[in-house]
Design a protein around this motif. Structure first.
Motif, PDB file in Angstrom:
ATOM      1  N   ILE A 118     -62.271   9.156 -41.203  1.00 50.78           N
ATOM      2  CA  ILE A 118     -63.185   9.401 -40.087  1.00 50.78           C
ATOM      3  C   ILE A 118     -62.775  10.688 -39.381  1.00 50.78           C
ATOM      4  O   ILE A 118     -61.654  10.797 -38.866  1.00 50.78           O
ATOM      5  CB  ILE A 118     -63.166   8.246 -39.074  1.00 50.78           C
ATOM      6  CG1 ILE A 118     -63.324   6.893 -39.766  1.00 50.78           C
ATOM      7  CG2 ILE A 118     -64.227   8.457 -38.006  1.00 50.78           C
ATOM      8  CD1 ILE A 118     -64.641   6.708 -40.463  1.00 50.78           C
ATOM      9  N   ASP A 119     -63.669  11.664 -39.360  1.00 52.54           N
ATOM     10  CA  ASP A 119     -63.422  12.895 -38.605  1.00 52.54           C
ATOM     11  C   ASP A 119     -64.764  13.438 -38.129  1.00 52.54           C
ATOM     12  O   ASP A 119     -65.722  13.527 -38.925  1.00 52.54           O
ATOM     13  CB  ASP A 119     -62.698  13.940 -39.457  1.00 52.54           C
ATOM     14  CG  ASP A 119     -62.023  15.004 -38.602  1.00 52.54           C
ATOM     15  OD1 ASP A 119     -60.781  15.059 -38.590  1.00 52.54           O
ATOM     16  OD2 ASP A 119     -62.744  15.771 -37.941  1.00 52.54           O
ATOM     17  N   SER A 120     -64.824  13.800 -36.856  1.00 52.85           N
ATOM     18  CA  SER A 120     -66.083  14.280 -36.284  1.00 52.85           C
ATOM     19  C   SER A 120     -66.491  15.635 -36.832  1.00 52.85           C
ATOM     20  O   SER A 120     -67.651  16.032 -36.719  1.00 52.85           O
ATOM     21  CB  SER A 120     -65.970  14.362 -34.763  1.00 52.85           C
ATOM     22  OG  SER A 120     -64.925  15.249 -34.393  1.00 52.85           O
ATOM     23  N   SER A 121     -65.550  16.376 -37.451  1.00 52.34           N
ATOM     24  CA  SER A 121     -65.836  17.699 -38.001  1.00 52.34           C
ATOM     25  C   SER A 121     -66.281  17.592 -39.456  1.00 52.34           C
ATOM     26  O   SER A 121     -65.493  17.204 -40.328  1.00 52.34           O
ATOM     27  CB  SER A 121     -64.595  18.596 -37.891  1.00 52.34           C
ATOM     28  OG  SER A 121     -64.785  19.802 -38.585  1.00 52.34           O
ATOM     29  N   SER A 122     -67.508  17.946 -39.716  1.00 52.06           N
ATOM     30  CA  SER A 122     -67.999  17.929 -41.103  1.00 52.06           C
ATOM     31  C   SER A 122     -67.271  18.978 -41.946  1.00 52.06           C
ATOM     32  O   SER A 122     -67.079  18.790 -43.157  1.00 52.06           O
ATOM     33  CB  SER A 122     -69.508  18.180 -41.119  1.00 52.06           C
ATOM     34  OG  SER A 122     -69.825  19.434 -40.537  1.00 52.06           O
ATOM     35  N   ALA A 133     -62.207   6.404 -54.701  1.00 49.61           N
ATOM     36  CA  ALA A 133     -62.697   5.554 -53.608  1.00 49.61           C
ATOM     37  C   ALA A 133     -62.305   6.075 -52.229  1.00 49.61           C
ATOM     38  O   ALA A 133     -61.893   5.326 -51.353  1.00 49.61           O
ATOM     39  CB  ALA A 133     -62.209   4.125 -53.790  1.00 49.61           C
ATOM     40  N   VAL A 134     -62.414   7.401 -52.043  1.00 47.91           N
ATOM     41  CA  VAL A 134     -62.203   8.011 -50.724  1.00 47.91           C
ATOM     42  C   VAL A 134     -63.570   8.327 -50.133  1.00 47.91           C
ATOM     43  O   VAL A 134     -64.369   9.046 -50.749  1.00 47.91           O
ATOM     44  CB  VAL A 134     -61.346   9.284 -50.822  1.00 47.91           C
ATOM     45  CG1 VAL A 134     -61.142   9.888 -49.429  1.00 47.91           C
ATOM     46  CG2 VAL A 134     -60.002   8.983 -51.468  1.00 47.91           C
ATOM     47  N   TYR A 135     -63.821   7.804 -48.939  1.00 49.58           N
ATOM     48  CA  TYR A 135     -65.125   7.993 -48.297  1.00 49.58           C
ATOM     49  C   TYR A 135     -64.936   8.703 -46.959  1.00 49.58           C
ATOM     50  O   TYR A 135     -63.996   8.412 -46.218  1.00 49.58           O
ATOM     51  CB  TYR A 135     -65.801   6.635 -48.074  1.00 49.58           C
ATOM     52  CG  TYR A 135     -65.892   5.804 -49.331  1.00 49.58           C
ATOM     53  CD1 TYR A 135     -66.885   6.038 -50.269  1.00 49.58           C
ATOM     54  CD2 TYR A 135     -64.962   4.796 -49.584  1.00 49.58           C
ATOM     55  CE1 TYR A 135     -66.958   5.281 -51.431  1.00 49.58           C
ATOM     56  CE2 TYR A 135     -65.025   4.035 -50.745  1.00 49.58           C
ATOM     57  CZ  TYR A 135     -66.031   4.284 -51.662  1.00 49.58           C
ATOM     58  OH  TYR A 135     -66.089   3.538 -52.809  1.00 49.58           O
ATOM     59  N   PHE A 136     -65.854   9.629 -46.669  1.00 51.67           N
ATOM     60  CA  PHE A 136     -65.770  10.415 -45.443  1.00 51.67           C
ATOM     61  C   PHE A 136     -66.932  10.068 -44.521  1.00 51.67           C
ATOM     62  O   PHE A 136     -68.086   9.989 -44.956  1.00 51.67           O
ATOM     63  CB  PHE A 136     -65.784  11.912 -45.760  1.00 51.67           C
ATOM     64  CG  PHE A 136     -64.578  12.374 -46.541  1.00 51.67           C
ATOM     65  CD1 PHE A 136     -63.404  12.713 -45.878  1.00 51.67           C
ATOM     66  CD2 PHE A 136     -64.611  12.464 -47.932  1.00 51.67           C
ATOM     67  CE1 PHE A 136     -62.286  13.126 -46.587  1.00 51.67           C
ATOM     68  CE2 PHE A 136     -63.508  12.879 -48.646  1.00 51.67           C
ATOM     69  CZ  PHE A 136     -62.340  13.214 -47.977  1.00 51.67           C
ATOM     70  N   ARG A 137     -66.609   9.862 -43.256  1.00 50.07           N
ATOM     71  CA  ARG A 137     -67.607   9.580 -42.232  1.00 50.07           C
ATOM     72  C   ARG A 137     -67.260  10.383 -40.970  1.00 50.07           C
ATOM     73  O   ARG A 137     -66.120  10.773 -40.765  1.00 50.07           O
ATOM     74  CB  ARG A 137     -67.629   8.083 -41.873  1.00 50.07           C
ATOM     75  CG  ARG A 137     -67.944   7.165 -43.039  1.00 50.07           C
ATOM     76  CD  ARG A 137     -69.405   7.214 -43.428  1.00 50.07           C
ATOM     77  NE  ARG A 137     -69.715   6.219 -44.438  1.00 50.07           N
ATOM     78  CZ  ARG A 137     -69.601   6.413 -45.746  1.00 50.07           C
ATOM     79  NH1 ARG A 137     -69.140   7.574 -46.212  1.00 50.07           N
ATOM     80  NH2 ARG A 137     -69.906   5.459 -46.605  1.00 50.07           N
TER      81      ARG A 137
END
Length: 475
Positions: A230-234, A257-261
């Motif tokens: 989870i990171d607010s910076s795209s 299985a690494v997911y970014f949000r």
């Protein structure tokens, strides 16, 4: 007689050097007691003293070769001008960064300044009571300007960090390996103390370049099947994904299985075995948001919540704020649903705050820097951390005291500054004669950040800050 005179001269010389020294603390005496090694697990029969189970520190950490090569490939494709200077600048800025000043604090400070200015203006206003309304308004406006000008000069101006493509690369070069080293140290403690723990999922809040994901994969790669970043910076999310792919967007990810949000999962039912926040709470704009975030992370924690910040006074206070929100005295035992796993051997208030001079509770981890960003000398990452565990910890060794300062090894005795299970700071001077050879050897083999496998340790309570070096000469 000659022997007696020689020994007397040595003692006199030692006393004179001590009195002339600049030591600012009282000397802890060697107190005879019944302290002994806690050998309920019978580790003395299977491992040498230098490998006792209280040792949780790591030697020297190095980035995984795939990550180091990926970072080098990214910087070669996207070169950054004056990289060395800019990495030093951002490292210095992040180390000295403070929390945002709260609105209530600003209002209180403004009221105090206004009162001071009014007291200074009182003698000048004597005899001018009959001012017309315009003059009164002018005086109020002047007072307001003075207060605002003083606030601007004396108040820390917190600014959010907005990472563009170039700044994210500078951050990667400056902080990726230091963050990896600190997180690896925290994960290593969980793995060593609870070897049967095999997490399935990880949530990393404020994931940045993905150092936590790499450290978790290094620790539990065989069991972890889901990594939620989870990171607010795209921009940061894209960079982290690029590093996982070895620096090429067309290559497969090194970790599956690494997911970014950009936001935390909304569903309260979604939980993760390990939840972490490394050097991210200070990026939040207010205390209310920090508290809300920490509470959300705790709700999403299945087993362990790992919080890490810079080893500064600010970083330590941010962590103690989070610890108090979840485990403090105002929180009912039913609501806690967990314990402090590390570094504290207790759930009581931090004894560092009871000292005359408040210093942060911090630790160090050595690591190898990236080969193309700075000199090749080993670096030390100084950090503060707290690990909270859901449920109850049944291990007897939880009460083992934590070594919270560098161990001072002297001939035939060892100085250890300890955080103890009764919530106090203690200074123990351990000798083989008074505390058994096993305990003495364990203490001599321990380092800052380790736990001392001891029971019934008699020590001297610290009457003041004991962070200065031991200035007594060896005799």
């Amino acid at each position: 007689m000659a022997v007696t005179i020689q020994r007397s001269n040595r003692v006199t010389c030692a006393a004179r050097i001590y009195l002339e020294g600049i030591s600012l603390r009282t000397l802890a005496t060697i107190i005879p007691g019944i302290a002994r090694v806690d050998n309920l697990s019978e580790f003395l029969e299977t491992v040498p003293h230098r490998e006792h189970p209280g040792i949780t520190s790591l030697k020297t950490v190095r980035l995984p070769s795939q990550l180091a090569d990926a970072a080098q490939a990214v910087l070669e494709k996207h070169p950054v001008s004056q990289l060395a200077e800019r990495t030093l600048q951002i490292s210095t800025y992040l180390w000295s960064r403070k929390r945002p000043v709260e609105d209530e604090t600003l209002r209180t400070k403004a009221a105090e300044l206004e009162q001071k200015f009014l007291e200074k203006m009182a003698p000048l206003s004597a005899g001018h009571e009959s001012l017309d309304p315009l003059q009164v308004e002018e005086q109020k406006e002047n007072l307001r300007r003075q207060v605002l000008a003083k606030l601007r000069k004396t108040t820390y101006h917190w600014q959010p960090l907005n990472y563009d493509k170039e700044l994210s690369l500078v951050y990667m070069a400056a902080r990726m390996n230091g963050v990896y080293a600190a997180v690896s140290r925290a994960f290593h403690e969980i793995k060593k103390r609870v070897p049967e723990f095999q997490p399935y999922s990880l949530l990393d809040f404020g994931s940045g370049t993905g150092s936590v994901t790499w450290a978790a994969h290094q620790a539990w790669g065989e069991s972890l099947k889901e990594y939620m970043c989870i990171d607010s910076s795209s921009v940061m999310n894209k960079l982290a994904d690029l590093l996982l792919r070895g620096g090429s967007e067309s290559s497969p990810s090194h970790i599956n299985a690494v997911y970014f949000r950009q936001f935390l999962p909304v569903s309260p039912k979604v939980k993760f075995d390990v939840v972490s926040s490394a050097f991210s709470l200070n990026d939040l704009p207010s205390q209310a948001e920090r508290i809300s975030t920490v509470q959300t992370l705790w709700r999403k924690t299945g087993s362990y919540l790992v919080l890490i910040e810079s080893g500064t006074r600010e970083g330590h206070q941010i962590l103690m704020e989070a610890r108090d929100v979840l485990m403090g005295a105002k929180v009912s035992r039913e609501s806690r649903s967990g314990i402090v796993f590390a570094p504290c051997p207790h759930d009581l208030p931090c004894p560092k705050f009871a000292q005359k001079t408040i210093l942060p509770c911090n630790f160090i981890q050595a690591y190898h820097p990236l080969p193309y960003t700075s000199k090749q000398d080993l670096k030390l990452e100084k950090f503060s951390y707290v690990i909270l565990q859901k449920g109850e910890y049944t291990g007897i060794e939880r009460s083992w005291p934590r070594i919270v300062e560098p161990v001072l090894r002297r001939p035939r005795h060892v100085h250890c500054h300890l955080c103890c299970s009764d919530g106090t700071l203690q200074h123990a001077v351990i000798t083989a004669k008074k505390h058994t050879k096993d305990l003495y050897r364990c203490a001599r083999s321990s380092n800052w950040g380790d736990r001392l496998p001891v029971s019934n340790l008699e020590t001297e309570k610290e009457s003041e800050n004991l962070s200065e070096s031991d200035n007594l000469p060896s005799t």
